[in-house]
Scaffold this motif. Structure first.
Motif, PDB file in Angstrom:
ATOM      1  N   SER A   1      -2.251  -2.110   0.963  1.00  0.00           N
ATOM      2  CA  SER A   1      -2.487  -0.683   1.614  1.00  0.00           C
ATOM      3  C   SER A   1      -3.735  -1.126   2.173  1.00  0.00           C
ATOM      4  O   SER A   1      -4.609  -1.958   1.988  1.00  0.00           O
ATOM      5  CB  SER A   1      -2.575   0.031   0.614  1.00  0.00           C
TER       6      SER A   1
ATOM      7  N   ARG B   1      -1.760   6.787  13.369  1.00  0.00           N
ATOM      8  CA  ARG B   1      -0.247   7.119  12.413  1.00  0.00           C
ATOM      9  C   ARG B   1       0.559   5.903  12.571  1.00  0.00           C
ATOM     10  O   ARG B   1       0.806   5.423  13.681  1.00  0.00           O
ATOM     11  CB  ARG B   1      -0.073   8.542  12.731  1.00  0.00           C
TER      12      ARG B   1
ATOM     13  N   HIS C   1       4.546   4.638  11.278  1.00  0.00           N
ATOM     14  CA  HIS C   1       5.627   5.407  10.673  1.00  0.00           C
ATOM     15  C   HIS C   1       6.495   4.198   9.912  1.00  0.00           C
ATOM     16  O   HIS C   1       6.559   3.075  10.228  1.00  0.00           O
ATOM     17  CB  HIS C   1       6.389   5.457  11.841  1.00  0.00           C
ATOM     18  N   GLU C   2       7.079   4.941   8.898  1.00  0.00           N
ATOM     19  CA  GLU C   2       8.065   4.200   7.825  1.00  0.00           C
ATOM     20  C   GLU C   2       8.823   3.226   8.747  1.00  0.00           C
ATOM     21  O   GLU C   2       9.525   3.801   9.535  1.00  0.00           O
ATOM     22  CB  GLU C   2       8.758   5.211   6.988  1.00  0.00           C
TER      23      GLU C   2
ATOM     24  N   VAL D   1       5.911  -1.095   7.333  1.00  0.00           N
ATOM     25  CA  VAL D   1       5.362   0.188   6.663  1.00  0.00           C
ATOM     26  C   VAL D   1       6.466   0.931   5.780  1.00  0.00           C
ATOM     27  O   VAL D   1       7.261   0.984   6.161  1.00  0.00           O
ATOM     28  CB  VAL D   1       4.882   1.123   7.915  1.00  0.00           C
ATOM     29  N   VAL D   2       5.684   0.897   4.883  1.00  0.00           N
ATOM     30  CA  VAL D   2       6.405   1.866   3.676  1.00  0.00           C
ATOM     31  C   VAL D   2       6.052   3.214   3.593  1.00  0.00           C
ATOM     32  O   VAL D   2       6.980   4.296   3.375  1.00  0.00           O
ATOM     33  CB  VAL D   2       6.326   1.288   2.285  1.00  0.00           C
ATOM     34  N   TRP D   3       4.895   3.449   3.895  1.00  0.00           N
ATOM     35  CA  TRP D   3       4.338   4.825   3.729  1.00  0.00           C
ATOM     36  C   TRP D   3       3.021   4.907   4.526  1.00  0.00           C
ATOM     37  O   TRP D   3       2.395   4.005   4.583  1.00  0.00           O
ATOM     38  CB  TRP D   3       3.965   5.314   2.208  1.00  0.00           C
ATOM     39  N   TRP D   4       2.628   6.004   5.058  1.00  0.00           N
ATOM     40  CA  TRP D   4       1.184   6.407   5.604  1.00  0.00           C
ATOM     41  C   TRP D   4       0.766   7.833   5.314  1.00  0.00           C
ATOM     42  O   TRP D   4       1.728   8.660   5.299  1.00  0.00           O
ATOM     43  CB  TRP D   4       1.454   6.357   7.022  1.00  0.00           C
ATOM     44  N   GLU D   5      -0.513   7.594   4.684  1.00  0.00           N
ATOM     45  CA  GLU D   5      -1.169   9.104   4.284  1.00  0.00           C
ATOM     46  C   GLU D   5      -2.665   9.045   4.462  1.00  0.00           C
ATOM     47  O   GLU D   5      -3.311   8.215   3.957  1.00  0.00           O
ATOM     48  CB  GLU D   5      -0.883   9.366   3.185  1.00  0.00           C
TER      49      GLU D   5
ATOM     50  N   VAL E   1      -2.310   3.066   5.026  1.00  0.00           N
ATOM     51  CA  VAL E   1      -1.093   2.643   5.405  1.00  0.00           C
ATOM     52  C   VAL E   1      -0.527   1.663   3.933  1.00  0.00           C
ATOM     53  O   VAL E   1      -1.536   0.764   3.666  1.00  0.00           O
ATOM     54  CB  VAL E   1      -0.805   1.956   6.579  1.00  0.00           C
TER      55      VAL E   1
ATOM     56  N   CYS F   1       2.155  -1.254   3.023  1.00  0.00           N
ATOM     57  CA  CYS F   1       2.970  -2.089   3.682  1.00  0.00           C
ATOM     58  C   CYS F   1       3.691  -3.221   2.871  1.00  0.00           C
ATOM     59  O   CYS F   1       2.933  -3.419   1.823  1.00  0.00           O
ATOM     60  CB  CYS F   1       2.534  -2.874   4.577  1.00  0.00           C
TER      61      CYS F   1
END
Length: 89
Positions: free
Chosen positions: A25, A31, A33-34, A52-56, A60, A62
């Motif tokens: 991470s 931003r 994207h998955e 990328v698995v998630w972004w918040e 990110v 990965c």
């Protein structure tokens, strides 16, 4: 210099928050994207491809395309621990 680059984008400096043999991470200024492909470049290593698995909130998560060698992982952790940059959670 540690950098992150999204597919089709320019590399930017980043900070890795967590690193394992399967992924990481890191801070991401834009931003992501998955499913997006990206590359993490660590000093002294070739760029590591990931997805990328998630972004918040500008972080990110990965997954590496190929698992990182445990020996390489340990060397990275040891190098950054000596610099005072490694943080245990």
């Amino acid at each position: 210099m540690l950098s992150l680059r999204a597919s089709g984008g320019c590399a930017f400096p980043s900070v890795v928050h967590d690193l394992s043999i399967s992924g990481f991470s890191a801070a991401a200024i834009n931003r992501m994207h998955e499913g997006q492909v990206c590359w993490l470049t660590l000093p002294g290593l070739e760029s590591l491809q990931a997805q990328v698995v998630w972004w918040e909130n500008c972080i990110v998560g990965c997954a590496f395309t190929e698992l990182l060698s445990p020996i390489v992982h340990d060397n990275i952790i040891q190098r950054y621990a000596q610099m005072g940059a490694y943080r245990s959670v």
